[in-house]
Design a protein around this motif. Structure first.
Motif, short mmCIF file in Angstrom:
data_model
loop_
_atom_site.label_atom_id
_atom_site.label_comp_id
_atom_site.label_asym_id
_atom_site.label_seq_id
_atom_site.Cartn_x
_atom_site.Cartn_y
_atom_site.Cartn_z
N ASP A 111 -29.11 43.89 28.92
CA ASP A 111 -30.08 42.56 28.63
C ASP A 111 -31.59 42.61 29.76
N ARG A 112 -31.89 43.44 30.54
CA ARG A 112 -32.41 43.69 32.04
C ARG A 112 -33.69 43.00 32.12
N VAL A 113 -34.46 43.32 30.84
CA VAL A 113 -35.01 42.18 31.28
C VAL A 113 -34.99 40.74 31.09
N LEU A 114 -33.97 40.04 29.85
CA LEU A 114 -33.70 39.21 30.60
C LEU A 114 -33.88 38.45 31.12
N LEU A 115 -32.46 39.04 31.21
CA LEU A 115 -31.04 38.59 32.38
C LEU A 115 -32.43 38.04 34.06
N GLY A 116 -33.33 40.18 34.15
CA GLY A 116 -33.67 40.27 35.61
C GLY A 116 -35.27 38.95 35.32
N THR A 117 -35.36 37.99 35.52
CA THR A 117 -36.40 37.09 35.38
C THR A 117 -35.82 35.60 35.89
N SER A 118 -37.17 35.27 35.95
CA SER A 118 -36.83 33.93 35.91
C SER A 118 -35.93 33.49 34.81
N ALA A 119 -36.57 33.64 33.72
CA ALA A 119 -36.50 32.76 32.80
C ALA A 119 -34.89 32.97 32.48
N GLY A 120 -34.44 33.98 32.77
CA GLY A 120 -33.05 34.37 32.56
C GLY A 120 -32.13 34.18 33.56
N ARG A 121 -32.35 32.88 34.16
CA ARG A 121 -32.07 32.80 35.98
C ARG A 121 -30.63 32.27 35.83
N LYS A 122 -30.67 30.99 34.56
CA LYS A 122 -29.06 30.20 34.53
C LYS A 122 -28.15 31.41 33.57
N SER A 123 -28.32 31.93 33.03
CA SER A 123 -27.70 32.47 32.34
C SER A 123 -26.95 33.91 33.34
N SER A 124 -27.96 34.37 33.79
CA SER A 124 -27.65 35.25 34.64
C SER A 124 -26.48 34.63 36.05
N TYR A 125 -27.18 34.03 36.51
CA TYR A 125 -26.00 33.00 37.77
C TYR A 125 -25.00 32.74 36.52
N ASN A 126 -24.45 32.57 35.25
CA ASN A 126 -22.91 32.10 34.58
C ASN A 126 -22.30 33.57 35.09
N LEU A 127 -23.15 34.43 33.90
CA LEU A 127 -22.67 35.25 34.50
C LEU A 127 -22.10 37.00 35.28
N ILE A 128 -23.04 36.07 36.43
CA ILE A 128 -22.51 36.81 37.72
C ILE A 128 -21.12 36.66 38.23
N ALA A 129 -21.38 34.76 38.44
CA ALA A 129 -19.75 33.90 38.89
C ALA A 129 -18.92 34.77 37.90
N LYS A 130 -19.05 34.28 36.91
CA LYS A 130 -17.89 34.90 35.11
C LYS A 130 -17.26 35.97 35.71
#
Length: 281
Positions: free
Chosen positions: A217-236
């Motif tokens: 999901d690089r297109v979404l998670l690597g952008t500002s639009a997926g910022r919160k989702s990416s943060y939660n995935l990294i934190a988990k």
């Protein structure tokens, strides 16, 4: 007054403070072309100096005069208050990232917008998805960077992980900065090495699971639009890795809020008196 190329050079050499923003080649070259063609017009935007004689505003215009070798008439205002520096919005808006004379300054400034909001270093201004402050002031961001030197120190790891696996840089950096203040800090280097190499890992290794998720999901998670989702995935993923646990699936769920980094439950939000003691960068 008429500003000659020689005068512009002297002001840039002797009056431009080191903490001024990084010059943009694109901006001053565009100004210089307009000056060389005789298209530059005198407006309210000019040159400003503070009460000590240091340049507050106009370094791009001065650089353009020097480059074009053309004398230009501009408004020159002396004795401005130093406090006006952070709120200046001239022809080329002054951004916090331009004031940070550090490597990876763009992702550090972006991470500071997140971590400053997470730890209530300022009142919310305009939040994106209840998480990222889109209009934090320059002073706020600089204070957050000063309060969290881990952002600067760990930025190279976040950048390398992005190049190797597309892991969102600002959100990854915020997770790492918090982790560096916990009992699990000694696991950060191995964490980053696994993300960067992707080699010799169990299929349920949290680092490999995170890599695979970002590749998918690089297109979404690597952008500002997926910022919160990416943060939660990294934190988990980090939380599992720090505790030596394997990870089967990795999902970001609606309504789950911001996932805390393990060990940060001992942290307390910065208080106003703490922030007031932090020197700006």
């Amino acid at each position: 007054m008429i500003i000659t190329p020689h005068m512009a050079d002297l002001w840039l050499t002797h009056c431009n403070p080191e903490h001024n923003r990084v010059l943009s080649d694109t901006v001053y070259e565009r100004y210089a072309r307009a000056m060389a063609r005789g298209e530059w017009r005198t407006t309210h935007q000019g040159i400003a100096f503070d009460t000590t004689g240091k340049l507050l505003d106009g370094q791009h215009r001065l650089k353009a005069i020097k480059l074009s070798n053309v004398s230009v008439e501009m408004l020159v205002i002396p004795n401005c208050l130093v406090e006006t520096f952070d709120v200046l919005d001239a022809g080329h808006r002054r951004q916090a990232a331009q004031l940070l004379k550090i490597p990876h300054r763009v992702i550090v400034a972006a991470a500071a917008r997140i971590i400053g909001q997470l730890y209530k270093m300022w009142d919310p201004v305009t939040l994106f998805d209840g998480f990222y402050d889109t209009k934090a002031t320059t002073s706020d961001i600089l204070r957050a960077v000063a309060a969290w030197p881990e952002l600067v120190n760990l930025a190279p790891l976040a950048a390398a992980s992005y190049r190797a696996a597309g892991i969102n840089q600002p959100t990854h950096l915020v997770v790492l900065a918090q982790a560096a203040r916990t009992e699990y800090a000694d696991r950060i280097e191995d964490w980053a090495n696994g993300l960067i190499s992707g080699a010799n890992m169990d299929q349920k290794d949290p680092r490999l699971v995170l890599r695979n998720r970002f590749f998918r999901d690089r297109v979404l998670l690597g952008t500002s639009a997926g910022r919160k989702s990416s943060y939660n995935l990294i934190a988990k993923s980090w939380n599992s890795w720090a505790q030596g646990k394997l990870l089967g699936t990795l999902k970001s769920l609606d309504g789950e809020g911001v996932i805390p980094v393990i060990g940060t439950e001992k942290f307390r939000p910065l208080q106003p008196e703490d922030v007031s003691r932090i020197d700006g960068i």
